[in-house]
Every structure is written in C-alpha cells, then in structure tokens.
Design a protein around this motif. Sequence first.
Motif, mmCIF file in Angstrom:
data_model
loop_
_atom_site.group_PDB
_atom_site.id
_atom_site.type_symbol
_atom_site.label_atom_id
_atom_site.label_comp_id
_atom_site.label_asym_id
_atom_site.label_seq_id
_atom_site.Cartn_x
_atom_site.Cartn_y
_atom_site.Cartn_z
ATOM 1 N N ARG A 32 0.815 -1.213 -0.065
ATOM 2 C CA ARG A 32 0.176 -0.094 -0.010
ATOM 3 C C ARG A 32 0.923 1.117 -0.088
ATOM 4 O O ARG A 32 1.859 1.414 0.594
ATOM 5 C CB ARG A 32 -1.009 0.022 1.409
ATOM 6 C CG ARG A 32 -2.060 -1.221 1.276
ATOM 7 C CD ARG A 32 -2.893 -0.848 2.590
ATOM 8 N NE ARG A 32 -2.344 -0.459 3.688
ATOM 9 C CZ ARG A 32 -2.676 0.022 4.798
ATOM 10 N NH1 ARG A 32 -3.927 0.379 4.663
ATOM 11 N NH2 ARG A 32 -1.973 0.316 5.687
ATOM 12 N N ALA A 53 -3.971 6.087 1.648
ATOM 13 C CA ALA A 53 -5.519 6.067 1.743
ATOM 14 C C ALA A 53 -6.132 6.669 2.816
ATOM 15 O O ALA A 53 -7.209 7.323 2.785
ATOM 16 C CB ALA A 53 -5.803 4.423 1.695
ATOM 17 N N HIS A 54 -5.574 6.566 3.856
ATOM 18 C CA HIS A 54 -5.943 7.501 5.239
ATOM 19 C C HIS A 54 -5.908 9.099 4.937
ATOM 20 O O HIS A 54 -6.925 9.799 5.091
ATOM 21 C CB HIS A 54 -5.175 7.287 6.103
ATOM 22 C CG HIS A 54 -5.320 7.973 7.354
ATOM 23 N ND1 HIS A 54 -6.145 7.698 8.676
ATOM 24 C CD2 HIS A 54 -4.889 9.351 7.858
ATOM 25 C CE1 HIS A 54 -6.237 8.592 9.405
ATOM 26 N NE2 HIS A 54 -5.433 9.541 9.010
ATOM 27 N N ASP A 95 -8.787 10.191 2.881
ATOM 28 C CA ASP A 95 -9.971 10.425 3.495
ATOM 29 C C ASP A 95 -10.625 11.650 4.050
ATOM 30 O O ASP A 95 -9.814 12.146 4.874
ATOM 31 C CB ASP A 95 -10.011 9.228 4.600
ATOM 32 C CG ASP A 95 -11.495 8.972 5.268
ATOM 33 O OD1 ASP A 95 -12.503 10.087 5.268
ATOM 34 O OD2 ASP A 95 -11.472 7.991 6.132
ATOM 35 N N SER A 121 -6.284 11.234 -5.683
ATOM 36 C CA SER A 121 -7.557 10.844 -5.730
ATOM 37 C C SER A 121 -8.080 10.966 -7.076
ATOM 38 O O SER A 121 -8.941 9.856 -7.597
ATOM 39 C CB SER A 121 -8.325 11.675 -4.893
ATOM 40 O OG SER A 121 -8.087 11.832 -3.514
ATOM 41 N N SER A 163 -6.778 7.608 -8.979
ATOM 42 C CA SER A 163 -7.124 6.111 -8.404
ATOM 43 C C SER A 163 -8.391 5.788 -8.992
ATOM 44 O O SER A 163 -9.284 6.425 -9.160
ATOM 45 C CB SER A 163 -7.386 6.317 -6.932
ATOM 46 O OG SER A 163 -5.909 6.634 -6.401
#
Length: 195
Positions: free
Chosen positions: A42, A142-143, A146, A190, A193
């Motif tokens: 990741r 990814a965090h 968010d 973002s 992805s």
Amino acid sequence: MHPLFDALETHLATRPSRDVNLPGIVLREAAVLVPLLLRDERPHVLFTKRPSTLRHHAGQYSFPGGSRDPEDPTPLQTALRETREELGIDVSGVRVLGSLDEVPTVGGSGFRIRPFVGVVPQGVEYKPNPDEVEYIIEVPLAHLMDPSFHRTEPRNSRGMVYEVDFYTWETHVIWGATGRILRDLVLLASALSPP
C-alpha cells in the motif's frame, strides 16, 4: 511498483508545475522531496517531525528539504541533498515522479518551495540526523485521501486571507506548507486512483 506511482509519473510529466508569483514579495528558493513508499503493498507518505530547537517551523511535520544552496545546480538537487542529509539514505535509488506546484511560506520564513514527488526504494534503512529530524512517520496515502481526516481553517498573513490545510494521523497533525503540498498530492492521487 504500484500502479498509482506510474499514473502519477505519467500525469506529472504531461503538465507543467506552476511557479509562485506574488508581485512585490521576494521569496527565497527551497525544495522538498515528497517521499512515497510501499508498506504491505500500500502506498504510504513519509513525514519527518522537526525538533523544537530549529529556527524555522520547529516541532512541525515536514517533508525532507530546505533552502537551495548556491552549489545546488537545480531545485531537484536541493531536495535530494536535503533528503540524504536528513534521513541518512542513499538517494540514488529514489524514483523521482515529477514536481508539484510551488508553495509559498509568506507567514514568516519567506520561502517558495518546489515539491518533488519521489518513490523511496523498498527496504531502505533511515538514519535520521537528530539535529534536523526528531522522528519519522509513514502514513497510508488512503488515510490521507479520506476527507474525514482533513480540515481547513482561514488564516491572515500580510493582509491576505488564505486557507490552511490540516491532516490528522493518530496523534499527529500535519499542516502549514506541508499541508498545502499534501493537499495537492491527495487531490491528484484521488483523481488518478480507480474508484
């Protein structure tokens, strides 16, 4: 290598990054590396925490980097030199994906920062310079993508109102110029992805 890294490299190669243009304000040149790496397959982003004893941005989270020295032929060389000095790693294996837009620090230190996104090789061992780095954190991208871990607040500097970005990870708060650079990376990641 992660597909997002390839997508970032392709995108950054096709669009020129913007320079800071603030008429009447002279800013010193600086550059940082925005280090990406893989942990458990990741993408993660690496940040350093600056010691409280430093003159500029003490105690804040940052990307490795600093002022451009006269002997640095390019801003990229500044970013890589500073990364080597701060993290104690061999930067010859860093895969530079491209540069993001310049970011000004008009609040006090007076820099225009050129951020370069680069992938740190797997298995690299950090040997942080204690004069410049209190500790290192690696945050899952990814965090950071968010929205619940991101907020903005208005600030005023030299008669200009601007938005300051804040990102949280556990007990850590990333903000200031690093937050602005991170916002650009997060928006780009973002958009690139897959849903």
